[in-house]
Design an enzyme around this catalytic site. Sequence first.
Site, mmCIF file in Angstrom:
data_model
loop_
_atom_site.group_PDB
_atom_site.id
_atom_site.type_symbol
_atom_site.label_atom_id
_atom_site.label_comp_id
_atom_site.label_asym_id
_atom_site.label_seq_id
_atom_site.Cartn_x
_atom_site.Cartn_y
_atom_site.Cartn_z
ATOM 1 N N SER A 85 3.125 -11.163 -6.254
ATOM 2 C CA SER A 85 3.384 -11.072 -7.699
ATOM 3 C C SER A 85 4.167 -12.282 -8.194
ATOM 4 C CB SER A 85 4.189 -9.809 -8.008
ATOM 5 O OG SER A 85 3.578 -8.681 -7.448
HETATM 6 N N1 SAH Z 1 5.022 -6.983 -2.703
HETATM 7 C C1 SAH Z 1 3.945 -7.792 -2.227
HETATM 8 C C2 SAH Z 1 2.776 -7.751 -3.163
HETATM 9 C C3 SAH Z 1 1.502 -7.541 -2.439
HETATM 10 S S1 SAH Z 1 0.091 -7.141 -3.407
HETATM 11 C C4 SAH Z 1 4.392 -9.201 -1.908
HETATM 12 O O1 SAH Z 1 5.578 -9.533 -2.131
HETATM 13 O O2 SAH Z 1 3.603 -9.968 -1.384
HETATM 14 C C5 SAH Z 1 -0.020 -5.408 -3.218
HETATM 15 C C6 SAH Z 1 -0.288 -4.900 -1.846
HETATM 16 O O3 SAH Z 1 -0.454 -3.492 -1.943
HETATM 17 C C7 SAH Z 1 -1.551 -5.425 -1.182
HETATM 18 O O4 SAH Z 1 -1.205 -6.055 0.011
HETATM 19 C C8 SAH Z 1 -2.382 -4.167 -0.923
HETATM 20 O O5 SAH Z 1 -3.092 -4.190 0.300
HETATM 21 C C9 SAH Z 1 -1.307 -3.104 -0.891
HETATM 22 N N2 SAH Z 1 -1.759 -1.733 -1.106
HETATM 23 C C10 SAH Z 1 -2.680 -1.254 -2.000
HETATM 24 N N3 SAH Z 1 -2.808 0.081 -1.858
HETATM 25 C C11 SAH Z 1 -1.942 0.456 -0.864
HETATM 26 C C12 SAH Z 1 -1.620 1.696 -0.253
HETATM 27 N N4 SAH Z 1 -2.213 2.857 -0.579
HETATM 28 N N5 SAH Z 1 -0.687 1.710 0.739
HETATM 29 C C13 SAH Z 1 -0.079 0.560 1.127
HETATM 30 N N6 SAH Z 1 -0.350 -0.637 0.601
HETATM 31 C C14 SAH Z 1 -1.269 -0.690 -0.391
#
Ligand code: SAH
Length: 271
Positions: A108
């Site tokens: 993000s």
């Molecule tokens: N906080 C992260 C943002 C990653 S983007 C950072 O600092 O990089 C959001 C993430 O949520 C993705 O990696 C995606 O695979 C994950 N995601 C989506 N649905 C999910 C679920 N049900 N359980 C765990 N992770 C999930």
Amino acid sequence: MAQRPRFPAQLDTSSGRPDVAKKIAVSAGGTGAGVQKHAQMATPRALTPESTALRARMVQRLAVQGIRSPQVLTAMGTVERHRFVDSGLAGQAYEDTSLPIGLAQTISKPNVVARMAELLLAAQALQPVEGAAPGARLGRVLEIGTGCGYQAAVLSLLVREVYSIERLRGLHDKARDNLRPFRLANVHLLFGDGMVGYAKGAPYAGIIAAAGGEAVPQAWCDQLAVGGRLVAPLVTGAGQQSLIVIDRTPHGLKQNVLEAVHFVPLKSGIA
Ligand code: SAH
């Protein structure tokens, strides 16, 4: 259009630019101790003056954009975001932009990370109790969507324990590799489906989701402590996501819908 700084950027260090992160760490009083401890642990390689300056500028921008929490600004100024993205993208790490982290997911924007962290920290369950050491980190937080691990690192400077769950094995492994050199003893990475939360760590003073679904899973509300706060993107209209805050009060759940956001979709199951 703003020019993208190259990385390492060539900065004019003779201009006497203020070292914002340092200033804030001092003005944040007790929080400085935790940050310094982290900063010591967080230097597996020498801190480059260039990335320090770029982070300080990013923090200045965040403050202008309305982030007020000194703790959040200090954390954002401390965590080396460029270590969480591919080296080819490191030059953009301190711009206000989301970046790809592989497997069609994104890290993000800094101001979204800071905004969500600030909202989370305002949870009643995360307010200092009488007698607590100044700047002591409080509470357990669950993050859904570890991604590259950046937000987990930021949260690790703000709260006592961070449980972070990721459904994609490739990203769970990547986050572990990214975070290893920082040796953050209070970050626990979990591989699994965050839709069901993580009951073993519950109740949480805070839950933060980095992926947006059509509804807030019941498990998240169930795993929230009284006084706890959930911050998440939610689909609130056709193709439209908004940031929502849910507070668990002694009288029930209270939901507020905030600004429009754009997150990757929340998915179920693991892959
Ligand atoms: N906080 C992260 C943002 C990653 S983007 C950072 O600092 O990089 C959001 C993430 O949520 C993705 O990696 C995606 O695979 C994950 N995601 C989506 N649905 C999910 C679920 N049900 N359980 C765990 N992770 C999930």
